[in-house]
Enzyme design. Structure first.
Site, PDB file in Angstrom:
ATOM      1  N   GLU A 102      38.489  44.559  36.600  1.00  0.00           N
ATOM      2  CA  GLU A 102      38.827  44.088  35.388  1.00  0.00           C
ATOM      3  C   GLU A 102      38.620  42.769  35.082  1.00  0.00           C
ATOM      4  O   GLU A 102      38.893  41.997  35.930  1.00  0.00           O
ATOM      5  CB  GLU A 102      40.197  44.963  34.945  1.00  0.00           C
ATOM      6  CG  GLU A 102      39.894  46.321  34.987  1.00  0.00           C
ATOM      7  CD  GLU A 102      41.298  46.968  34.539  1.00  0.00           C
ATOM      8  OE1 GLU A 102      41.237  47.986  34.139  1.00  0.00           O
ATOM      9  OE2 GLU A 102      42.485  46.457  34.806  1.00  0.00           O
ATOM     10  N   CYS A 115      38.640  35.659  31.938  1.00  0.00           N
ATOM     11  CA  CYS A 115      39.677  35.846  32.854  1.00  0.00           C
ATOM     12  C   CYS A 115      39.221  36.831  33.901  1.00  0.00           C
ATOM     13  O   CYS A 115      38.780  38.054  33.517  1.00  0.00           O
ATOM     14  CB  CYS A 115      41.102  36.210  32.478  1.00  0.00           C
ATOM     15  SG  CYS A 115      42.299  36.846  33.631  1.00  0.00           S
ATOM     16  N   CYS A 122      44.880  44.079  45.388  1.00  0.00           N
ATOM     17  CA  CYS A 122      45.556  42.868  45.798  1.00  0.00           C
ATOM     18  C   CYS A 122      46.322  43.066  46.868  1.00  0.00           C
ATOM     19  O   CYS A 122      47.044  44.308  46.855  1.00  0.00           O
ATOM     20  CB  CYS A 122      46.249  42.138  44.678  1.00  0.00           C
ATOM     21  SG  CYS A 122      47.000  40.729  45.047  1.00  0.00           S
ATOM     22  N   CYS A 126      53.765  41.116  44.588  1.00  0.00           N
ATOM     23  CA  CYS A 126      54.442  40.779  43.825  1.00  0.00           C
ATOM     24  C   CYS A 126      55.025  41.993  43.082  1.00  0.00           C
ATOM     25  O   CYS A 126      54.315  42.903  42.457  1.00  0.00           O
ATOM     26  CB  CYS A 126      53.786  39.728  42.868  1.00  0.00           C
ATOM     27  SG  CYS A 126      52.803  38.499  43.442  1.00  0.00           S
ATOM     28  N   CYS A 129      54.023  42.881  38.909  1.00  0.00           N
ATOM     29  CA  CYS A 129      52.708  43.024  38.941  1.00  0.00           C
ATOM     30  C   CYS A 129      51.653  44.230  39.165  1.00  0.00           C
ATOM     31  O   CYS A 129      51.996  44.879  40.060  1.00  0.00           O
ATOM     32  CB  CYS A 129      51.905  41.706  39.700  1.00  0.00           C
ATOM     33  SG  CYS A 129      50.204  41.713  39.268  1.00  0.00           S
ATOM     34  N   GLU A 174      43.958  37.635  44.750  1.00  0.00           N
ATOM     35  CA  GLU A 174      44.422  36.192  45.047  1.00  0.00           C
ATOM     36  C   GLU A 174      43.392  35.541  45.395  1.00  0.00           C
ATOM     37  O   GLU A 174      42.685  35.688  46.613  1.00  0.00           O
ATOM     38  CB  GLU A 174      45.593  36.618  46.100  1.00  0.00           C
ATOM     39  CG  GLU A 174      45.664  35.096  46.728  1.00  0.00           C
ATOM     40  CD  GLU A 174      46.166  34.136  45.954  1.00  0.00           C
ATOM     41  OE1 GLU A 174      47.198  34.233  44.733  1.00  0.00           O
ATOM     42  OE2 GLU A 174      45.725  33.029  45.848  1.00  0.00           O
ATOM     43  N   LEU A 229      54.830  30.508  39.874  1.00  0.00           N
ATOM     44  CA  LEU A 229      55.858  29.973  40.312  1.00  0.00           C
ATOM     45  C   LEU A 229      57.100  31.100  40.343  1.00  0.00           C
ATOM     46  O   LEU A 229      57.610  31.902  41.144  1.00  0.00           O
ATOM     47  CB  LEU A 229      56.491  28.921  40.054  1.00  0.00           C
ATOM     48  CG  LEU A 229      57.399  28.071  40.921  1.00  0.00           C
ATOM     49  CD1 LEU A 229      56.702  27.580  42.333  1.00  0.00           C
ATOM     50  CD2 LEU A 229      57.692  26.585  40.186  1.00  0.00           C
ATOM     51  N   CYS A 347      48.204  39.771  31.346  1.00  0.00           N
ATOM     52  CA  CYS A 347      48.517  39.029  32.624  1.00  0.00           C
ATOM     53  C   CYS A 347      49.195  40.216  33.292  1.00  0.00           C
ATOM     54  O   CYS A 347      50.061  40.669  32.705  1.00  0.00           O
ATOM     55  CB  CYS A 347      49.388  38.029  32.620  1.00  0.00           C
ATOM     56  SG  CYS A 347      48.711  36.369  32.049  1.00  0.00           S
TER      57      CYS A 347
END
Ligand code: SAH
Length: 354
Positions: A102, A115, A122, A126, A129, A174, A229, A347
């Site tokens: 996407e 974006c 991935c 995380c 996500c 990533e 972070l 996001c």
């Protein structure tokens, strides 16, 4: 009766855009074509983004046929396009092998931002996500990254009559784990023979792969670096982002110092504040302190719920507390409201749901 292929048709055609300009030139020479034609073909492939050799109108039919016999032009296809009530566009992008990634066009008053994704799925886990729920299937090739930008640039023209101004590698995957292809794509995006965009308008976002941050510095890249972070306390960060176990904050700080010493470019930290997770004073203080390692700024991103898991956006007071703590140390922070939430384009929401 099975059909038995002739000799030529058993030769597998290769993707012409996997060749760089030199390699393309070498192919032309080795195959009895004129070398300068390679330059023209290269422009058709990248600058003009044609999807068929037949569209290369200044190339002779004989040469086009020759190319057709040896190569294919793999290209992406925007399979599905969704528009948010806030103008954001999410593209479901089909790759040549049928896999989907996407990419998102984010319009603001001053900018049209693309974006884009760097991997299918991935490999990092995380916990907050949606993309992490997909396993990593494969890396994107430079042309697949480049084509996402081209598609969004065209949508900027078509739907907003405005040029693409910024690119962020904040889609799926990533980017620093697909280092070579991401850099090759950026090279094309910034080159006059590609899209000619300024590297200053490009931001690569990473979970913080220290070794690769240092490599970026050594490679003297000219684009911006953002680091997700989310906590400046090792214990907490490891829970949110397991990559922190192998790349703890001390190592990250050291890598960022190295980055800054070589590039003199500020780092952006992306940070979500969650209720009951990192919304206390000690969390804000730890972040403000971490920001002292190198010149930096902070984007406080609104959380986009991905399911009814443990994560909830913190109260506005917590965000204000963070801003105060950062201000007290002279660090600039911005609160980023999310865009395209209604179409799962924000996001962390990219997960090929549609
Ligand atoms: N892997 C890179 C690129 C992805 S960028 C990186 O992590 O930086 C996606 C950004 O959205 C990251 O900052 C990520 O931490 C953030 N994000 C992920 N899930 C989110 C969610 N549900 N709500 C808000 N931000 C999220």
């Amino acid at each position: 009766m099975p059909y038995i292929c002739g000799m030529n048709s058993t030769v597998e055609k290769s993707d012409i855009r996997a060749l760089n300009k030199e390699q393309l030139k070498d192919w032309f020479i080795a195959h009895g074509e004129q070398a300068f034609r390679a330059q023209q073909v290269y422009e058709w492939l990248w600058q003009k983004s044609v999807k068929s050799f037949d569209d290369m109108t200044n190339i002779s039919l004989a040469t086009r046929t020759h190319l057709n016999e040896h190569f294919v032009i793999n290209h992406i296809k925007v399979d599905e396009m969704q528009r948010s009530t806030d103008g954001t566009i999410k593209n479901g992008v089909k790759l040549h092998d049928g896999r989907i990634v996407e990419s998102v066009l984010i319009p603001t008053e001053k900018r049209i931002t693309a974006c884009i994704s760097s991997q299918v799925g991935c490999s990092l886990d995380c916990t907050f996500c949606a993309t992490a729920r997909l396993k990593r299937m494969r890396y994107l090739n430079p042309d697949e990254i480049y084509d996402q930008v081209v598609a969004i640039k065209q949508q900027g023209d078509e739907f907003f009559n405005r040029p693409l101004t910024n690119i962020v590698f904040m889609g799926m995957g990533e980017p620093l784990l697909n280092y070579n292809n991401v850099l090759a794509a950026i090279d094309k995006i910034t080159h006059d023979e590609g899209l000619g965009m300024s590297a200053k308008r490009i931001t690569v976002s990473t979970v913080g792969v220290c070794k690769m941050i240092k490599k970026l510095a050594d490679d003297e890249v000219k684009f911006n670096l953002a680091v997700s972070l989310h906590s400046a306390i090792n214990e907490k960060r490891s829970k949110l982002m397991p990559i922190n176990d192998s790349n703890p904050l001390e190592d990250l700080a050291e890598a960022l110092k190295y980055w800054y010493s070589k590039t003199k470019r500020k780092v952006t930290y992306e940070y979500v504040v969650w209720k009951g997770i990192n919304d206390q004073k000690e969390d804000a203080e730890a972040l403000a302190k971490f920001c002292m390692h190198v010149p930096s700024k902070v984007n406080l991103i609104e959380y986009n719920p991905i399911d009814d898991g443990p994560y909830q956006q913190a109260a506005p007071e917590a965000i204000e507390m963070y801003q105060r703590a950062l201000r007290a140390r002279g660090v600039i922070s911005k609160v980023r409201r999310s865009r395209g939430k209604d179409i799962d384009a924000a996001c962390g929401q990219l997960a090929n749901k549609s």
